[in-house]
Write an enzyme that holds these catalytic residues in place. Structure first.
Site, PDB file in Angstrom:
ATOM      1  N   ASP A 188       2.595  10.959 -14.008  1.00 34.51           N
ATOM      2  CA  ASP A 188       3.752  10.520 -13.322  1.00 34.51           C
ATOM      3  C   ASP A 188       4.289   9.160 -13.966  1.00 34.51           C
ATOM      4  OD1 ASP A 188       3.430  12.075 -11.022  1.00 34.51           O
ATOM      5  OD2 ASP A 188       1.840  10.869 -10.417  1.00 34.51           O
ATOM      6  N   GLY A 227       7.563  -3.236  -5.248  1.00 36.94           N
ATOM      7  CA  GLY A 227       6.400  -2.412  -4.668  1.00 36.94           C
ATOM      8  C   GLY A 227       5.269  -2.452  -5.765  1.00 36.94           C
ATOM      9  N   LYS A 286      -4.567  11.850  -4.794  1.00 34.26           N
ATOM     10  CA  LYS A 286      -4.623  11.724  -6.109  1.00 34.26           C
ATOM     11  C   LYS A 286      -5.697  10.849  -6.589  1.00 34.26           C
ATOM     12  CE  LYS A 286       0.417  11.979  -6.790  1.00 34.26           C
ATOM     13  NZ  LYS A 286       1.607  11.395  -7.518  1.00 34.26           N
TER      14      LYS A 286
HETATM   15  P1  ATR Z   1       2.732   5.159  -2.914  1.00 28.85           P
HETATM   16  O1  ATR Z   1       1.841   5.862  -3.545  1.00 28.85           O
HETATM   17  O2  ATR Z   1       4.106   5.895  -2.693  1.00 28.85           O
HETATM   18  O3  ATR Z   1       3.253   3.994  -3.885  1.00 28.85           O
HETATM   19  P2  ATR Z   1       1.528   3.263  -1.357  1.00 28.85           P
HETATM   20  O4  ATR Z   1       0.370   3.203  -2.442  1.00 28.85           O
HETATM   21  O5  ATR Z   1       1.487   3.363   0.268  1.00 28.85           O
HETATM   22  O6  ATR Z   1       2.364   4.551  -1.523  1.00 28.85           O
HETATM   23  O7  ATR Z   1       2.461   2.046  -1.501  1.00 28.85           O
HETATM   24  C1  ATR Z   1       3.775   1.965  -0.846  1.00 28.85           C
HETATM   25  C2  ATR Z   1       4.495   0.598  -1.201  1.00 28.85           C
HETATM   26  O8  ATR Z   1       5.725   0.429  -0.599  1.00 28.85           O
HETATM   27  C3  ATR Z   1       3.597  -0.713  -1.235  1.00 28.85           C
HETATM   28  O9  ATR Z   1       4.172  -1.568  -2.408  1.00 28.85           O
HETATM   29  C4  ATR Z   1       4.290  -1.211   0.163  1.00 28.85           C
HETATM   30  O10 ATR Z   1       4.184  -2.633   0.241  1.00 28.85           O
HETATM   31  P3  ATR Z   1       2.645  -3.174   0.860  1.00 28.85           P
HETATM   32  O11 ATR Z   1       1.785  -3.308  -0.371  1.00 28.85           O
HETATM   33  O12 ATR Z   1       3.091  -4.399   1.273  1.00 28.85           O
HETATM   34  O13 ATR Z   1       2.229  -2.276   1.888  1.00 28.85           O
HETATM   35  C5  ATR Z   1       5.660  -0.654  -0.082  1.00 28.85           C
HETATM   36  N1  ATR Z   1       6.174  -0.617   1.246  1.00 28.85           N
HETATM   37  C6  ATR Z   1       6.260   0.387   2.090  1.00 28.85           C
HETATM   38  N2  ATR Z   1       7.081   0.446   3.220  1.00 28.85           N
HETATM   39  C7  ATR Z   1       7.367  -0.735   3.126  1.00 28.85           C
HETATM   40  C8  ATR Z   1       8.300  -1.398   4.178  1.00 28.85           C
HETATM   41  N3  ATR Z   1       8.906  -1.079   5.278  1.00 28.85           N
HETATM   42  N4  ATR Z   1       8.619  -2.840   3.681  1.00 28.85           N
HETATM   43  C9  ATR Z   1       8.132  -3.449   2.570  1.00 28.85           C
HETATM   44  N5  ATR Z   1       7.409  -2.616   1.762  1.00 28.85           N
HETATM   45  C10 ATR Z   1       7.091  -1.370   2.007  1.00 28.85           C
END
Ligand code: ATR
Length: 278
Positions: free
Chosen positions: A103, A128, A67
């Site tokens: 989205d 997030g 994206k």
């Molecule tokens: P997407 O496009 O699906 O939003 P991304 O940009 O990789 O994917 O973002 C993932 C989000 O989920 C982030 O907010 C991430 O937290 P971090 O910024 O700290 O990485 C959060 N996230 C994913 N797995 C996690 C976990 N196990 N515990 C806490 N936060 C998680």
């Protein structure tokens, strides 16, 4: 007339429901058009976008992980997509490729449907700060939400999101997960934008709901499973739940509208998705 071809650019794309719902919508509209999912490797994003022009595809969706990468190769990017920093929809306008992002708006429309009243003065917690959160926060701010709270494992990423919200005249603050959990009763709407709880890790939840006030809307962008652990807990505690199917269908419907100028039947799209997710 030549059959119009639309595509999805992603990696992987095997489980996508987009071909199903778009092909059904094209048939229902009596259009001579087909939608196909293309598995595009990250190093071939540029070639794939050039391929849209060369093969005269009429439009595309873009999904994980392309994206952001596709943006460099488009001719024009709509304001909201620029603010989000990601494109999920490409329209081929006579060889000019225009990027949009449906989205965030898709999500906001699903929330408005559930809420049945204006969003502006609601107290909203976003969990997030990744790509999905950026779409949701941007769309909420563009929709005139006055104040947002964001909680994220990594604070710097939450701070970057605050700047986006503030640039759209929405007040925003970042708080820790502990603080969010202890202040949970203050929120009208809680939105999980992380992948925590997504299949196959369905026993995980991003936040404790011990202090949830009954009637609060708890919403998850995840639609596989349809009912995440977070939503099950919310329902048990008297919350109102909103799963990710509505957002998925709405983003697809809005893409369809960009491509065709027609509104597909969203209820039918929803039924198809729910049927095949089981
Ligand atoms: P997407 O496009 O699906 O939003 P991304 O940009 O990789 O994917 O973002 C993932 C989000 O989920 C982030 O907010 C991430 O937290 P971090 O910024 O700290 O990485 C959060 N996230 C994913 N797995 C996690 C976990 N196990 N515990 C806490 N936060 C998680």
């Amino acid at each position: 007339m030549m059959t119009k071809v639309f595509g999805l650019l992603g990696h992987p794309v095997g489980h996508s429901k987009s071909p199903l719902i778009h092909n059904d919508a094209f048939s229902s509209a009596g259009m001579d058009a087909r939608y196909h999912a293309f598995d595009v490797k990250p190093e071939q994003v540029k070639a794939a976008v050039e391929g849209i022009r060369a093969l005269q595809l009429a439009g595309c969706n873009v999904t994980v992980p392309h994206k952001i990468a596709v943006m460099d190769f488009l001719d024009e990017i709509d304001d909201e997509a620029k603010q989000i920093g990601a494109v999920n929809t490409i329209v081929n306008q006579g060889g000019r490729l225009i990027g949009y992002n449906t989205d965030g708006r898709g999500y906001v429309e699903s929330l408005l449907e559930e809420l049945g009243e204006p969003l502006a003065d609601k107290n909203i917690l976003v969990i997030g700060a990744g790509g999905a959160a950026r779409g949701v926060v941007t769309a909420l701010a563009r929709h005139g939400v006055a104040r947002l709270t964001i909680t994220n494992r990594t604070l710097e990423k939450a701070n970057a999101l605050l700047d986006i919200a503030k640039s759209l005249n929405t007040e925003a603050e970042a708080i820790s997960r502990d603080d969010a959990e202890s202040k949970l009763g203050e929120y009208d709407v809680i939105i999980n934008t992380t992948s925590i709880g997504m299949s196959p890790n369905t026993d995980e939840s991003p936040l404790s709901l011990k202090k949830l006030a009954p009637g609060t809307i708890v919403s998850d962008l995840i639609y596989n499973p349809i009912e995440t652990k977070l939503l099950k807990e919310a329902a048990q505690r008297g919350g109102r739940t909103l799963n990710g199917v509505g957002m998925f269908v709405n983003q697809a419907a809005l893409s369809f509208e960009h491509w065709t100028g027609m509104k597909p039947n969203r209820q039918r799209m929803k039924e198809l998705v729910v049927e095949t997710l089981g």
